[in-house]
Structures are given as structure tokens and as C-alpha cells.
Design a protein around this motif. Structure first.
Motif, PDB file in Angstrom:
ATOM      1  N   GLU A 166       7.530   6.225  -1.931  1.00 39.42           N
ATOM      2  CA  GLU A 166       6.422   7.047  -1.395  1.00 39.42           C
ATOM      3  C   GLU A 166       6.440   7.024   0.142  1.00 39.42           C
ATOM      4  OE1 GLU A 166       2.223   6.172  -2.375  1.00 39.42           O
ATOM      5  OE2 GLU A 166       2.236   8.100  -3.342  1.00 39.42           O
ATOM      6  N   CYS A 173      -0.807   8.175  -3.815  1.00 40.20           N
ATOM      7  CA  CYS A 173      -1.067   8.267  -5.265  1.00 40.20           C
ATOM      8  C   CYS A 173      -0.157   7.333  -6.062  1.00 40.20           C
ATOM      9  CB  CYS A 173      -0.959   9.702  -5.750  1.00 40.20           C
ATOM     10  SG  CYS A 173       0.551  10.534  -5.306  1.00 40.20           S
ATOM     11  N   ASP A 174       1.120   7.210  -5.678  1.00 46.02           N
ATOM     12  CA  ASP A 174       2.016   6.302  -6.410  1.00 46.02           C
ATOM     13  C   ASP A 174       1.633   4.854  -6.133  1.00 46.02           C
ATOM     14  OD1 ASP A 174       3.351   8.456  -7.386  1.00 46.02           O
ATOM     15  OD2 ASP A 174       5.124   8.245  -6.127  1.00 46.02           O
ATOM     16  N   ASN A 267      10.803   8.826 -10.791  1.00 48.52           N
ATOM     17  CA  ASN A 267       9.626   8.415 -10.031  1.00 48.52           C
ATOM     18  C   ASN A 267       8.765   7.469 -10.895  1.00 48.52           C
ATOM     19  OD1 ASN A 267       6.526   9.278  -9.482  1.00 48.52           O
ATOM     20  ND2 ASN A 267       7.709   9.244  -7.605  1.00 48.52           N
ATOM     21  N   ALA A 269       5.561   7.513 -11.289  1.00 47.07           N
ATOM     22  CA  ALA A 269       4.543   8.267 -12.045  1.00 47.07           C
ATOM     23  C   ALA A 269       5.173   8.911 -13.289  1.00 47.07           C
ATOM     24  CB  ALA A 269       3.915   9.330 -11.148  1.00 47.07           C
ATOM     25  N   ARG A 287      -2.604  14.352 -13.629  1.00 49.03           N
ATOM     26  CA  ARG A 287      -1.838  13.502 -12.723  1.00 49.03           C
ATOM     27  C   ARG A 287      -2.750  12.968 -11.615  1.00 49.03           C
ATOM     28  NH1 ARG A 287       2.706  14.650  -9.592  1.00 49.03           N
ATOM     29  NH2 ARG A 287       1.806  12.913  -8.485  1.00 49.03           N
ATOM     30  N   VAL A 289      -3.564  12.689  -7.689  1.00 48.41           N
ATOM     31  CA  VAL A 289      -3.304  13.466  -6.462  1.00 48.41           C
ATOM     32  C   VAL A 289      -4.037  12.788  -5.298  1.00 48.41           C
ATOM     33  CG1 VAL A 289      -3.578  15.724  -5.350  1.00 48.41           C
ATOM     34  CG2 VAL A 289      -3.212  15.600  -7.822  1.00 48.41           C
ATOM     35  N   ASN A 350       1.664  16.043  -5.607  1.00 42.02           N
ATOM     36  CA  ASN A 350       1.224  14.653  -5.412  1.00 42.02           C
ATOM     37  C   ASN A 350       0.176  14.519  -4.311  1.00 42.02           C
ATOM     38  OD1 ASN A 350       3.056  15.287  -3.484  1.00 42.02           O
ATOM     39  ND2 ASN A 350       4.536  13.713  -4.042  1.00 42.02           N
TER      40      ASN A 350
END
Ligand code: SF4
Ligand code: SF4
Length: 490
Positions: A166, A173-174, A267, A269, A287, A289, A350
Motif C-alpha cells: 500500500e 484501507c489495506d 493483494n 484484500a 469492499r 475504501v 481503494n
């Protein structure tokens, strides 16, 4: 573990503090969801529902009909209001085929299959579950994940790399997902390792995320084939090929895949989505964000249903502190301008980053002073100033010869340029022009091929007619001769 140095790269102010300490929050249900049928690389999905249909959460809305494509599912229960064109969440804003769903606020799931132990499934069954769930690369690449998981049939694979770098400024977010749902990510990683039949997994996390590192280390303790690696904070560390090089020292050849050197990258996610899909049969319908940037009143990390309008996210974060100069999907280095805040969140989104004029600090370009800063910063070993000069003069082939197609559009060169030369814009323009030319050439070749086919077909028809006529004449002559013979005998 020994790490390897990559060339180039930059250290932009990461501005992650704005949202890094904001835990993931669920967004309220939107009034309408706009679900594009193309949220991935490859062919668009084909609708399997009609206007007026009532659907349940997780129900298939559009199926993938091509090898490279991804299915699309209902993010909640409700009614299909329209299947038509709607503004794309892409800088062009051009309309794309989209399903509009009005939530009924019951949020009622379809009947999901019973939980399974993924390690009792065959490798093909795992890949099929991932394909059925419509999972795509959630770091922004949006390549259908099932296709990547099927690579073991064509390549000798040994390592799975999990991209938790990231490296884009502002995005968290990750980071939050790894901190809050490390066990689920780890389960997804183990499932992917099993599907790919690789010997080891390396989870790469930049060293500016100590909490995520600790959470993933704790989750993976006891699995000796999975290592969590602390990689330096250096943009673009999250670029697939550069991450692989940092971890293994192996360089992926130009225009080849990391699979060519035995490595597949996903990834973190995506690993989470794989856990949901394979273990519980849940499709990809939401997801995390990051909503951030200096113009945002309350930066946050939101759990968002696919199809939610960007405006809803901005409103939920309190709107703007000041009018932003740019609103981007993704980070400021590689993100794209959002054409309108009515566009929906899609699977590869993302971040929504609203930047102030001070943050973007756009200054008028000046002539290149040939300082070579851009050459030093380029992680791909290119000569950006020369490529840009070729593109500016319309010498696209010259730019290609200098490696234009190896450029990953990371923006490191433009970031360090003291003359503010819009280098990436030149590269994007040149790549766009080349694509248009290739399309035109392809169309011309296709028209020529069809014309030749038609000419051959017409010639065959003429020949068949001539032969038929000849046969009829011969038959008539034969009958006439037979009649004359009969008369003579009589
Ligand atoms: S960094 Fe900018 S000014 Fe320096 S050589 Fe590259 S394009 Fe020219
Ligand atoms: S945008 Fe392209 S040319 Fe510029 S630094 Fe990145 S890879 Fe190199």
C-alpha cells in the motif's frame, strides 16, 4: 530475510495519518446502487436478470461469458430498476452498461452453501468458487483472480507474494484490513497457496504500517511456510514486479509475467475476498475504501457496497472542508480523476481522495533543464525525458523504442521533475494514440479479411452455378441423345 534494492523510486509525503487510525466503519444503505457490468479487465459480464426483477443479496446479476471476465452480484436485496447505460467511474465518464438496483432495506441473503473446509476441495473447485464469486484484483488492477489462480496449469510456480505494501500516499484501507481482519486474510492466503500448489507465501508490508505487520505476524505464527516481510517504504514498492524483485532479487523480464519466474502476486484484500468466497460461498459485493485528502472534513475507512455513489461516501465523511481541486479514485500518484461524484464505487476502488489546491500544487510546466532527476527516479530504468520528447513530437515509434510500453505510469519521474514537465501525461497520450492506431489497423485488417472472404465466397457461388448449368446441359444432351436412339430403333 535478505531484501534486494530496486532502482529508482521516490519518497512522497504519505499523508496516511489522516485516516490510518480510523477503524473500518460500515456505510449506511444507499438509496440506489449502480452496478457496472465491467468492473474488471476483460469482457463485460452479461445480465441474467431483467428490469422489474426482485433479487436477493448475493444473487447473480450478470455472468462472465468469456475466459477473462468476472461475474457481478447483487450487493443487497431489492428490485432491478433499469439495465442501461450510466456514467463510468473512469476519467472519460463515458457511459457503460450498468444495472440499477433499488434496495428494499431487508438486506436478505440468497441461500448460501454450508461452510466448507477449503482443503477438502479439489484445486479446480477452489478456482471455480473464486470465479463464481466474481473476485478481481482488489489493489486496483482488477484482473479476474480465478484466472491468476489457474496459472499453475501453465507455469511452474513456487511462491505466492501477498501485496500489503500500500505504497500510494493517503490510502490506508489495506492497512486497516490487515489490522482488523488478519485471521481471515491469512485463511485466504492458505487457500490460495493450496490452489496454486506453491511452497511458500511472502506477505510484504511497508515498514510504515507497524500495527498491520504485528497483526499479520501474529495471525501467521505457526505456519512456517508463510513469512511476513517488512519492506522499505519507497514508492512504487506496491508495483508487482518491483515488489517481487525486492523480495527475491529476481527481475521479471519486460512484458513478461511474474509467473514466468514462478511467482504469483495477489493483494491482501483479494485474499480476504477469497476466504469469504471459498469457505462461505459469499460473492464479492463490497469492499473497504479510504476516503481522505486535505479537502475531506472527516477522513475515514468505510466498508462500502459495490455500486454506492461516491457522493454518498463524501457526504458520510462530512463533505468538504474546502472545495477540492481534484477528486481521485485511488491514490494521488496513480489514481484517476473522478468525472462526477455520481459515479459508483466498483471492485477496484481503494480510495476516494479529495485534494486541495495546496496539496496538488500544480505549477505551469517549464522547458526541460536536462537535470536527469527523472532518469534516477524511474524504477523501470527508462529515460523519461527522451520518451516524453519523442511523444511530444509525435514520434510514437521512437517513444516505443525507448521503452514506452514498459512504463508503469507510476509518476515518480513527474514527481521529481523541477521543471514540472507533465511527463506521465505525455506517456498516457502516446499509449492512448498507439491503442487507437492499433485498433484502426486491426479494423482495417479485419475489413480486408472479410472482403477477401466475400470475394472467395462469390467466386465459389459462381463456380457452383457454372457447374450446375453444365450438368443441366449435359443431362439435357444425354436425354436428347437417348430420345433420338429410341426413335431410330422404332
Ligand atoms: S526531471 Fe524534468 S527537467 Fe529534469 S531531465 Fe527530467 S524532464 Fe527534464
Ligand atoms: S511513469 Fe514511467 S517513465 Fe516515469 S518513472 Fe514511472 S515507469 Fe518511469
Amino acid at each position: 530475510m535478505k531484501l534486494f534494492k530496486i532502482r529508482g523510486g521516490v519518497h512522497p509525503d504519505d499523508r496516511k495519518k489522516l485516516s490510518a487510525n480510523k477503524a473500518i466503519e460500515p456505510m449506511p444503505m444507499p438509496k440506489l446502487l449502480r452496478i457496472p457490468l465491467q468492473q474488471h479487465i476483460g469482457a463485460p459480464a452479461e445480465p441474467v436478470v431483467r428490469k422489474g426483477d426482485k433479487v436477493l443479496k448475493g444473487q447473480l446479476l450478470a455472468d462472465s461469458k468469456s475466459v477473462i471476465s468476472a461475474a457481478v452480484h447483487a450487493p443487497t436485496s431489492g428490485q432491478i430498476m433499469a439495465i442501461g447505460n450510466y456514467m463510468a467511474p473512469h476519467p472519460s465518464g463515458l457511459p457503460i452498461r450498468t444495472i440499477t438496483l433499488k434496495p428494499d432495506h431487508d438486506d436478505r441473503w440468497i441461500e448460501l452453501p454450508a461452510e466448507v473446509d477449503p482443503f477438502t476441495l479439489t484445486l479446480d473447485e477452489i478456482v471455480k468458487r473464486v470465479a463464481d464469486a466474481g473476485i478481481v484484483g482488489m489493489g486496483g488492477a482488477t484482473f479476474p483472480s480465478a484466472v491468476k489462480l489457474g496459472l499453475r496449469k501453465r507455469y511452474e510456480l513456487h511462491t505466492l507474494v501477498l501485496n500489503g505494501a500500500e505504497c500510494e500516499p493517503y490510502l490506508t484501507c489495506d492497512d486497516r484490513l490487515m489490522r482488523e481482519q488478519a485471521d481471515d486474510i491469512l485463511d485466504g492466503i492458505r487457500i490460495m497457496m493450496h490452489a496454486l500448489q506453491v511452497e511458500q507465501a511472502l506477505i510484504a508490508i511497508e515498514n510504515n504500517k507497524p500495527e498491520a505487520l504485528a497483526a499479520m505476524r501474529e495471525a501467521s505464527s505457526g505456519f512456517n511456510k508463510i513469512k511476513v516481510i517488512n519492506v522499505p517504504t519507497r514508492y512504487p514498492m506496491g508495483s508487482e514486479k518491483h515488489l517481487v524483485q525486492t523480495l527475491t532479487g529476481k527481475e521479471t523480464p519486460a512484458r513478461a509475467l511474474t509467473a514466468d519466474i514462478g511467482i504469483v502476486v495477489h493483494n491482501v484484500a483479494t485474499a480476504h475476498a477469497v476466504h469469504d468466497a471459498v469457505r462461505f460461498g459469499r460473492p464479492l459485493i463490497s469492499r473497504v475504501v479510504t476516503v481522505s485528502g486535505g479537502a475531506i472534513q472527516q477522513p475515514r475507512n468505510l466498508h462500502v457496497l459495490i455500486g454506492t455513489p461516491v457522493q454518498d461516501l463524501l457526504d458520510y465523511c462530512g463533505g468538504f472542508l474546502e472545495q477540492p481541486s481534484h477528486i481521485l479514485s485511488g491514490g494521488p500518484m496513480m489514481g484517476h480523476p473522478i468525472p462526477d461524484t455520481k459515479v459508483p464505487v466498483i471492485k477496484g476502488f481503494n480510495g476516494v481522495i479529495a485534494l486541495t489546491a495546496k496539496e496538488t500544487a500544480i505549477r505551469p510546466p517549464m522547458p526541460c533543464i536536462r537535470c536527469a532527476n527523472c532518469v534516477t527516479a524511474c524504477p523501470c530504468g527508462l529515460v523519461p525525458l527522451e520518451m516524453a520528447a519523442r511523444a511530444r513530437n509525435g514520434d510514437l515509434q521512437g517513444a516505443v523504442d525507448l521503452g514506452l510500453m514498459d512504463c508503469i505510469a507510476c509518476g515518480s519521474c513527474a514527481y521529481v521533475c523541477p521543471a514540472h514537465v507533465p511527463l506521465v501525461q505525455y506517456f498516457n497520450y502516446a499509449k492512448g494514440e498507439l491503442t487507437l492506431r492499433q485498433r484502426a489497423e486491426h479494423k482495417q485488417a479485419e475489413t480486408k479479411r472479410l472482403a477477401e472472404q466475400r470475394a472467395v465466397r462469390i467466386e465459389h457461388q459462381k463456380k457452383a452455378k457454372r457447374e450446375a448449368m453444365m450438368r443441366r446441359r449435359q443431362e439435357a444432351a444425354r436425354k436428347k441423345a437417348a430420345a433420338q436412339t429410341t426413335e431410330t430403333e422404332v
